[in-house]
Design a protein around this motif. Sequence first.
Motif, mmCIF file in Angstrom:
data_model
loop_
_atom_site.group_PDB
_atom_site.id
_atom_site.type_symbol
_atom_site.label_atom_id
_atom_site.label_comp_id
_atom_site.label_asym_id
_atom_site.label_seq_id
_atom_site.Cartn_x
_atom_site.Cartn_y
_atom_site.Cartn_z
ATOM 1 N N PHE A 45 0.829 -1.197 0.000
ATOM 2 C CA PHE A 45 0.000 0.000 0.000
ATOM 3 C C PHE A 45 0.864 1.248 0.000
ATOM 4 O O PHE A 45 1.913 1.279 0.641
ATOM 5 N N ALA A 47 1.252 4.496 1.716
ATOM 6 C CA ALA A 47 0.783 4.958 3.024
ATOM 7 C C ALA A 47 -0.018 6.255 2.933
ATOM 8 O O ALA A 47 -0.908 6.492 3.748
ATOM 9 N N PRO A 50 -4.031 4.886 1.234
ATOM 10 C CA PRO A 50 -4.184 3.468 1.568
ATOM 11 C C PRO A 50 -5.508 2.819 1.140
ATOM 12 O O PRO A 50 -5.788 1.691 1.511
ATOM 13 N N TYR A 104 3.597 0.455 2.936
ATOM 14 C CA TYR A 104 3.531 -0.585 3.966
ATOM 15 C C TYR A 104 3.055 -1.869 3.323
ATOM 16 O O TYR A 104 2.376 -1.864 2.296
ATOM 17 N N THR A 106 1.318 -5.747 3.894
ATOM 18 C CA THR A 106 0.510 -6.640 4.730
ATOM 19 C C THR A 106 0.522 -8.036 4.127
ATOM 20 O O THR A 106 0.762 -8.203 2.921
ATOM 21 N N THR A 124 -1.215 -7.927 9.517
ATOM 22 C CA THR A 124 -2.247 -7.014 9.049
ATOM 23 C C THR A 124 -2.090 -5.570 9.547
ATOM 24 O O THR A 124 -2.711 -4.679 8.992
ATOM 25 N N THR A 126 -0.686 -1.910 9.857
ATOM 26 C CA THR A 126 -0.103 -1.044 8.831
ATOM 27 C C THR A 126 1.213 -0.399 9.263
ATOM 28 O O THR A 126 1.872 0.240 8.448
ATOM 29 N N ASN A 127 1.600 -0.593 10.511
ATOM 30 C CA ASN A 127 2.804 0.073 11.027
ATOM 31 C C ASN A 127 3.937 -0.896 11.368
ATOM 32 O O ASN A 127 4.882 -0.528 12.031
ATOM 33 N N GLN A 130 6.863 -0.874 7.196
ATOM 34 C CA GLN A 130 6.817 0.349 6.392
ATOM 35 C C GLN A 130 8.223 0.726 5.964
ATOM 36 O O GLN A 130 9.181 0.525 6.703
#
Length: 171
Positions: A45, A47, A50, A104, A106, A124, A126-127, A130
Motif C-alpha cells: 500500500f 501509506a 491506503p 507498507y 501486509t 495485518t 499497517t505500522n 513500512q
Amino acid sequence: SVYSTMSVTAVSPTNGATGICYDTPLTVTFSDTVSLGTVGAIKIFDAANPGAPVDTINAAAGLGQQRTFPGDNQSFTYPTITISGNSVKIAPHFNTLTSNKTYYVTIDPKTFKDSGGTNFLGLTATNVWQFTTKSAPADASNPVVNANGSADFLTVQGAVNSIPAGTNATQ
C-alpha cells in the motif's frame, strides 16, 4: 479457525527504512519453516493513499506469476515468491513502487503455512512493515545500478524498466 503460532522475526526493507531503491525485493523471515498457502495475498500500500493496494501478489497464483515488461507488453512467468526454509523473498510487479513514497506491506491470513501445515495468522497492522523509497534518478535516461543499494536501482531490469519510452532509442 486454528492458526499457527509462527511469527515474523524480520522484514527487509526493515520497518522504518528510508532511501530504499524501488526495485528492491521484499523479504520476510518467519520463526518456522514456511510454505505457500492457497488463499490470501501479500499487499503493498501507498501509506499516503491506503484505499487500495498498489500491488497484490496472490498466493493462489503460485510461486511463479505472469508479468509483462513495461513498454512492450511481452508476457512471461516470473518467480514472484521464492521460499527458502523460513525466509520468503517477494518480487513486486514491475514499476509498482516509485520514488519518494512511503509504503507498507501486509500479509493476509492463510497466505503462508508453518512446517506443520497450519495457517499463518497474517501480518495485518499497517505500522509493522513500512519503508520509504529514495528520490528518482538525477538523470532519468541514464539510471545507475549497484546491487548494494547505493545507486538509483539494485537491478539492471529495474533501471531498464524505469527509462521513459523512446529514450536512448539510438544509443
